[in-house]
Design an enzyme around this catalytic site. Structure first.
Site: not given
Length: 264
Positions: A175, A206, A208-211
């Site tokens: 990412k 932003t 919580g983007t990765g989860c």
């Protein structure tokens, strides 16, 4: 048996509701899956950061996992915060014995820079968890933690992917959101490359983007999509969620998991 795809998240709880188990279950619901959970740790967390974290015993994690998988069954598993080497190794063994694709989000730190994985657990992630992953989804900080490769431009993403693939996952999604310019990700299995691009959105909320991205990929796999199809659909979903991110508390607010539900 439920007609909905069944997806299991193995992760920590975020009391503020923006990331972790809460973000995972919201994503699964929004994308048409039945979400289930194994809680690995409890955090005291809000828009300003993580004020405390308490991991659960390995026996409790194992019991939750077996309870769900042995009765209900799963069509995909997603991992997030695993906290310690013991939990990493416990979860890796459970996933290795489950006939379902696994999406590994190698969570190292929170959005605010708070550590969520013990430094002593990195070797266990490399040697136990990555080899059982269908897709691993590190950001550039996590790439550096796991491989020592520091990516400063798009050209460095290939080197990072190769370093991670050497540990055994089937696919790697690097990412590139921390790079300047468009939000560019690289998905590869070592022979095929898929570059995914989205405009960089001017929104600081932003959390919580990765989860959210990893959970959306897991839903796609549970629905029977190929890895490239699942990742592309997840990228589209999380881009919309970031666009809808909203202020909450005095710090960084969450992405909007229900943005599509409000479009109709």
């Amino acid at each position: 048996m439920s007609p909905l795809p069944r997806v299991l998240t193995v992760a920590g709880s975020d009391s503020g509701g923006g990331a972790g188990i809460q973000a995972d279950l919201k994503t699964m619901l929004a994308l048409g899956a039945h979400g289930m959970s194994v809680i690995t740790a409890v955090t005291a967390q809000n828009s300003l950061g993580v004020q405390g974290a308490w991991e659960l015993p390995a026996a409790a994690v194992r019991a939750q996992y077996r309870s769900v998988v042995d009765d209900i069954g799963v069509q995909a598993v997603k991992t997030g915060m695993l906290a310690s080497a013991e939990l990493v190794e416990t979860v890796a063994k459970l996933i290795g014995g489950t006939d379902a694709p696994a999406v590994v989000d190698p969570v190292g730190v929170s959005k605010h820079g708070d550590p969520l994985l013990a430094a002593t657990a990195l070797d266990s992630v490399r040697t136990a968890l990555l080899p059982v992953a269908t897709v691993v989804t590190p950001n550039l900080d996590e790439v550096a933690q796991l491989t020592g490769v520091r990516v400063a431009s798009e050209s460095g993403m290939r080197e990072a992917a190769a370093a991670l693939l050497a540990y055994g996952p089937a696919w790697v999604l690097i990412k590139g959101g921390h790079l300047p310019g468009d939000a560019v990700d690289l998905l590869t299995d070592g022979s095929r490359e898929h570059w995914l691009r989205a405009p960089r959105l001017d929104n600081r909320h932003t959390h919580g983007t990765g989860c959210t991205l990893a959970s959306a990929i897991a839903v796609g796999l549970a629905q029977g999509r190929s890895v490239p199809e699942a990742v592309a659909a997840a990228k589209e979903y999380v881009t919309g969620a970031i666009a809808g991110g909203f202020a909450l508390g005095d710090g960084i607010g969450p992405v909007d998991h229900g943005w599509r539900l409000r479009q109709g």
